[in-house]
Write a protein that holds these residues in place. Structure first.
Motif, PDB file in Angstrom:
ATOM      1  N   VAL A  91       0.821  -1.203   0.000  1.00 33.45           N
ATOM      2  CA  VAL A  91       0.000   0.000   0.000  1.00 33.45           C
ATOM      3  C   VAL A  91       0.861   1.262   0.000  1.00 33.45           C
ATOM      4  CG1 VAL A  91      -1.728   1.311   1.312  1.00 33.45           C
ATOM      5  CG2 VAL A  91      -1.928  -1.170   1.105  1.00 33.45           C
ATOM      6  N   ASP A  92       1.928   1.278   0.793  1.00 36.47           N
ATOM      7  CA  ASP A  92       2.784   2.467   0.842  1.00 36.47           C
ATOM      8  C   ASP A  92       3.410   2.749  -0.519  1.00 36.47           C
ATOM      9  OD1 ASP A  92       2.213   2.846   3.512  1.00 36.47           O
ATOM     10  OD2 ASP A  92       4.072   1.923   4.232  1.00 36.47           O
ATOM     11  N   GLU A  93       3.922   1.699  -1.172  1.00 35.15           N
ATOM     12  CA  GLU A  93       4.533   1.902  -2.485  1.00 35.15           C
ATOM     13  C   GLU A  93       3.475   2.258  -3.529  1.00 35.15           C
ATOM     14  OE1 GLU A  93       7.816   0.046  -5.563  1.00 35.15           O
ATOM     15  OE2 GLU A  93       6.982  -1.273  -4.012  1.00 35.15           O
ATOM     16  N   GLN A  95       0.771   3.983  -3.024  1.00 38.07           N
ATOM     17  CA  GLN A  95       0.451   5.394  -2.808  1.00 38.07           C
ATOM     18  C   GLN A  95       1.559   6.295  -3.333  1.00 38.07           C
ATOM     19  OE1 GLN A  95      -0.412   5.594   1.390  1.00 38.07           O
ATOM     20  NE2 GLN A  95      -2.554   4.990   1.083  1.00 38.07           N
ATOM     21  N   ARG A  96       2.804   5.910  -3.102  1.00 39.23           N
ATOM     22  CA  ARG A  96       3.935   6.706  -3.583  1.00 39.23           C
ATOM     23  C   ARG A  96       3.924   6.776  -5.104  1.00 39.23           C
ATOM     24  NH1 ARG A  96       8.505   5.595  -5.777  1.00 39.23           N
ATOM     25  NH2 ARG A  96       8.441   3.370  -5.346  1.00 39.23           N
TER      26      ARG A  96
END
Length: 150
Positions: A91-93, A95-96
């Protein structure tokens, strides 16, 4: 005059353009489709809804990607690259990567209420509720660049 682009010229063209053509192949079917993208010097990043392109790349992750700048029939430059499709799962990647796509594409939007998934759905709110977004990268393994100038 025909010639080859240097690595720096290929990087400049890949960073300048926002739409390229993605070629994928599986089960005897070859499919080429335009996609909006960002480039970080090592990878092509893009997003898509589930569909033919994603299904083909999941079956055969080896892809081809082409970007060009054509001023006229005798003044153009083109980069063709080969690489491997990888879905971005974290999820973090995700979003990035989506923030990178948004920051790259939205200044070019003609309508202020546009969203970066306009070709996937009419409403930004459909993403994640009605339509699942596939965010992916192409890990570049080889590339070549050519030009013609009068």
């Amino acid at each position: 005059m025909l010639g080859e682009l240097t690595d720096q010229q290929m990087d400049e063209l890949l960073k300048k353009q926002v739409t390229g053509r993605l070629g994928c192949h599986a089960d005897g079917l070859t499919y080429v489709v335009p996609v909006n993208y960002t480039y970080d010097g090592k990878h092509i990043y893009a997003h898509s809804a589930e569909g033919m392109k994603v299904n083909l790349m999941r079956k055969n992750p080896e892809v081809c990607f082409e970007v060009d700048n054509i001023e006229n029939i005798f003044k153009w430059e083109s980069v063709i690259l080969w690489g491997r499709f990888e879905e971005i799962e974290g999820v973090d990647e995700q979003q990035r990567v989506m923030q990178g796509i948004i920051h790259r594409l939205m200044p070019l939007a003609e309508k202020p209420d546009s969203h970066p998934s306009h070709g996937i759905t009419a409403n930004d709110s459909d993403i994640g509720t009605r339509i699942d977004l596939v965010i992916y990268r192409i890990v570049i393994t080889k590339r070549t660049g050519r030009f013609e100038r009068d």
